[in-house]
Design a protein around this motif. Structure first.
Motif, PDB file in Angstrom:
ATOM      1  N   LEU A 136       0.832  -1.208   0.000  1.00  0.00           N
ATOM      2  CA  LEU A 136       0.000   0.000   0.000  1.00  0.00           C
ATOM      3  C   LEU A 136       0.863   1.252   0.000  1.00  0.00           C
ATOM      4  O   LEU A 136       0.571   2.225  -0.698  1.00  0.00           O
ATOM      5  CB  LEU A 136      -0.939   0.004   1.202  1.00  0.00           C
ATOM      6  N   ARG A 137       1.948   1.233   0.765  1.00  0.00           N
ATOM      7  CA  ARG A 137       2.867   2.379   0.772  1.00  0.00           C
ATOM      8  C   ARG A 137       3.532   2.545  -0.588  1.00  0.00           C
ATOM      9  O   ARG A 137       3.716   3.660  -1.072  1.00  0.00           O
ATOM     10  CB  ARG A 137       3.924   2.195   1.856  1.00  0.00           C
ATOM     11  N   LEU A 138       3.902   1.426  -1.209  1.00  0.00           N
ATOM     12  CA  LEU A 138       4.528   1.464  -2.533  1.00  0.00           C
ATOM     13  C   LEU A 138       3.568   2.038  -3.572  1.00  0.00           C
ATOM     14  O   LEU A 138       3.963   2.849  -4.413  1.00  0.00           O
ATOM     15  CB  LEU A 138       4.981   0.057  -2.923  1.00  0.00           C
ATOM     16  N   SER A 146       5.129   7.362 -10.944  1.00  0.00           N
ATOM     17  CA  SER A 146       6.002   6.328 -11.499  1.00  0.00           C
ATOM     18  C   SER A 146       5.171   5.124 -11.943  1.00  0.00           C
ATOM     19  O   SER A 146       4.072   4.876 -11.454  1.00  0.00           O
ATOM     20  CB  SER A 146       7.057   5.910 -10.477  1.00  0.00           C
ATOM     21  N   LEU A 147       5.716   4.372 -12.876  1.00  0.00           N
ATOM     22  CA  LEU A 147       5.031   3.213 -13.441  1.00  0.00           C
ATOM     23  C   LEU A 147       5.167   2.010 -12.513  1.00  0.00           C
ATOM     24  O   LEU A 147       6.185   1.845 -11.839  1.00  0.00           O
ATOM     25  CB  LEU A 147       5.609   2.872 -14.809  1.00  0.00           C
ATOM     26  N   LYS A 183       1.496  -4.155 -16.843  1.00  0.00           N
ATOM     27  CA  LYS A 183       2.907  -3.783 -16.923  1.00  0.00           C
ATOM     28  C   LYS A 183       3.037  -2.350 -17.424  1.00  0.00           C
ATOM     29  O   LYS A 183       2.537  -2.008 -18.488  1.00  0.00           O
ATOM     30  CB  LYS A 183       3.643  -4.727 -17.871  1.00  0.00           C
ATOM     31  N   GLY A 184       3.715  -1.517 -16.638  1.00  0.00           N
ATOM     32  CA  GLY A 184       3.949  -0.139 -17.028  1.00  0.00           C
ATOM     33  C   GLY A 184       2.722   0.746 -16.916  1.00  0.00           C
ATOM     34  O   GLY A 184       2.533   1.638 -17.729  1.00  0.00           O
ATOM     35  N   TRP A 185       1.883   0.516 -15.909  1.00  0.00           N
ATOM     36  CA  TRP A 185       0.689   1.329 -15.704  1.00  0.00           C
ATOM     37  C   TRP A 185       0.951   2.355 -14.614  1.00  0.00           C
ATOM     38  O   TRP A 185       1.793   2.159 -13.739  1.00  0.00           O
ATOM     39  CB  TRP A 185      -0.490   0.451 -15.309  1.00  0.00           C
ATOM     40  N   LEU A 186       0.210   3.457 -14.644  1.00  0.00           N
ATOM     41  CA  LEU A 186       0.288   4.503 -13.627  1.00  0.00           C
ATOM     42  C   LEU A 186      -0.782   4.267 -12.568  1.00  0.00           C
ATOM     43  O   LEU A 186      -1.864   3.760 -12.880  1.00  0.00           O
ATOM     44  CB  LEU A 186       0.051   5.881 -14.252  1.00  0.00           C
ATOM     45  N   VAL A 187      -0.490   4.641 -11.347  1.00  0.00           N
ATOM     46  CA  VAL A 187      -1.498   4.597 -10.291  1.00  0.00           C
ATOM     47  C   VAL A 187      -2.313   5.881 -10.409  1.00  0.00           C
ATOM     48  O   VAL A 187      -1.796   6.973 -10.207  1.00  0.00           O
ATOM     49  CB  VAL A 187      -0.840   4.467  -8.903  1.00  0.00           C
ATOM     50  N   HIS A 188      -3.574   5.738 -10.766  1.00  0.00           N
ATOM     51  CA  HIS A 188      -4.453   6.892 -10.978  1.00  0.00           C
ATOM     52  C   HIS A 188      -5.058   7.382  -9.666  1.00  0.00           C
ATOM     53  O   HIS A 188      -5.225   8.572  -9.461  1.00  0.00           O
ATOM     54  CB  HIS A 188      -5.554   6.523 -11.974  1.00  0.00           C
ATOM     55  N   HIS A 189      -5.399   6.444  -8.782  1.00  0.00           N
ATOM     56  CA  HIS A 189      -6.012   6.805  -7.506  1.00  0.00           C
ATOM     57  C   HIS A 189      -5.906   5.619  -6.561  1.00  0.00           C
ATOM     58  O   HIS A 189      -6.044   4.474  -6.974  1.00  0.00           O
ATOM     59  CB  HIS A 189      -7.482   7.168  -7.712  1.00  0.00           C
ATOM     60  N   VAL A 190      -5.661   5.895  -5.282  1.00  0.00           N
ATOM     61  CA  VAL A 190      -5.613   4.851  -4.255  1.00  0.00           C
ATOM     62  C   VAL A 190      -6.671   5.170  -3.212  1.00  0.00           C
ATOM     63  O   VAL A 190      -6.707   6.267  -2.677  1.00  0.00           O
ATOM     64  CB  VAL A 190      -4.221   4.789  -3.584  1.00  0.00           C
ATOM     65  N   VAL A 234      -7.632   0.162  -5.931  1.00  0.00           N
ATOM     66  CA  VAL A 234      -6.641   1.018  -6.562  1.00  0.00           C
ATOM     67  C   VAL A 234      -7.065   1.159  -8.026  1.00  0.00           C
ATOM     68  O   VAL A 234      -7.521   0.201  -8.642  1.00  0.00           O
ATOM     69  CB  VAL A 234      -5.208   0.449  -6.424  1.00  0.00           C
ATOM     70  N   ARG A 235      -6.968   2.370  -8.538  1.00  0.00           N
ATOM     71  CA  ARG A 235      -7.268   2.592  -9.960  1.00  0.00           C
ATOM     72  C   ARG A 235      -5.957   2.755 -10.704  1.00  0.00           C
ATOM     73  O   ARG A 235      -5.109   3.575 -10.327  1.00  0.00           O
ATOM     74  CB  ARG A 235      -8.111   3.838 -10.145  1.00  0.00           C
ATOM     75  N   LEU A 236      -5.819   1.986 -11.764  1.00  0.00           N
ATOM     76  CA  LEU A 236      -4.624   2.041 -12.606  1.00  0.00           C
ATOM     77  C   LEU A 236      -4.992   2.648 -13.944  1.00  0.00           C
ATOM     78  O   LEU A 236      -6.091   2.427 -14.456  1.00  0.00           O
ATOM     79  CB  LEU A 236      -4.055   0.636 -12.814  1.00  0.00           C
ATOM     80  N   ARG A 237      -4.052   3.407 -14.518  1.00  0.00           N
ATOM     81  CA  ARG A 237      -4.280   4.028 -15.822  1.00  0.00           C
ATOM     82  C   ARG A 237      -3.177   3.624 -16.777  1.00  0.00           C
ATOM     83  O   ARG A 237      -1.997   3.731 -16.464  1.00  0.00           O
ATOM     84  CB  ARG A 237      -4.333   5.543 -15.704  1.00  0.00           C
ATOM     85  N   ASN A 238      -3.569   3.156 -17.944  1.00  0.00           N
ATOM     86  CA  ASN A 238      -2.621   2.805 -18.994  1.00  0.00           C
ATOM     87  C   ASN A 238      -2.129   4.094 -19.650  1.00  0.00           C
ATOM     88  O   ASN A 238      -2.934   4.860 -20.174  1.00  0.00           O
ATOM     89  CB  ASN A 238      -3.299   1.905 -20.026  1.00  0.00           C
ATOM     90  N   PRO A 239      -0.815   4.368 -19.628  1.00  0.00           N
ATOM     91  CA  PRO A 239      -0.330   5.631 -20.191  1.00  0.00           C
ATOM     92  C   PRO A 239      -0.447   5.710 -21.716  1.00  0.00           C
ATOM     93  O   PRO A 239      -0.439   6.791 -22.276  1.00  0.00           O
ATOM     94  CB  PRO A 239       1.125   5.689 -19.740  1.00  0.00           C
ATOM     95  N   ARG A 240      -0.595   4.566 -22.376  1.00  0.00           N
ATOM     96  CA  ARG A 240      -0.670   4.571 -23.848  1.00  0.00           C
ATOM     97  C   ARG A 240      -2.054   4.962 -24.355  1.00  0.00           C
ATOM     98  O   ARG A 240      -2.181   5.803 -25.227  1.00  0.00           O
ATOM     99  CB  ARG A 240      -0.279   3.203 -24.385  1.00  0.00           C
ATOM    100  N   ASN A 241      -3.100   4.319 -23.818  1.00  0.00           N
ATOM    101  CA  ASN A 241      -4.449   4.591 -24.326  1.00  0.00           C
ATOM    102  C   ASN A 241      -5.370   5.220 -23.277  1.00  0.00           C
ATOM    103  O   ASN A 241      -6.551   5.396 -23.520  1.00  0.00           O
ATOM    104  CB  ASN A 241      -5.084   3.314 -24.873  1.00  0.00           C
ATOM    105  N   ARG A 242      -4.838   5.531 -22.094  1.00  0.00           N
ATOM    106  CA  ARG A 242      -5.531   6.202 -21.002  1.00  0.00           C
ATOM    107  C   ARG A 242      -6.699   5.396 -20.439  1.00  0.00           C
ATOM    108  O   ARG A 242      -7.602   5.949 -19.795  1.00  0.00           O
ATOM    109  CB  ARG A 242      -5.971   7.598 -21.412  1.00  0.00           C
TER     110      ARG A 242
END
Length: 82
Positions: free
Chosen positions: A11-13, A22-23, A40-47, A54-62
């Motif tokens: 959770l801290r990470l 960071s990805l 792989k290689g996703w951004l943390v959008h919201h925790v 946890v919401r993850l966002r793909n930086p390529r297609n959002r």
């Protein structure tokens, strides 16, 4: 060699990855089918600590995915244990 971290450390990470933009590399179970998903290689959008998601966002297609924190079994090549 793969290390292991506790759930609270995960959770801290996730929070640090959110703050520093960071990805992350996450392996998690899919709730309905039980298959293993790899983000792989996703951004943390919201925790959401209280909600357990946890919401993850793909930086390529959002694309955004909501993931229950308890389903995460590996993050950045580290196994998560309870």
């Amino acid at each position: 060699m793969m290390g292991a971290i506790h759930f609270a450390d995960m959770l801290r990470l996730l929070d640090q990855a959110y703050q520093h933009r960071s990805l992350v590399d996450i392996h998690a179970w899919e709730g309905g089918t039980g298959e293993l998903l790899h983000y792989k290689g996703w951004l943390v959008h919201h925790v959401n600590w209280r909600g357990g998601y946890v919401r993850l966002r793909n930086p390529r297609n959002r694309a955004i995915r909501a993931l229950p924190q308890i389903f995460i079994i590996q993050i950045n090549n580290k196994r998560v244990y309870l």
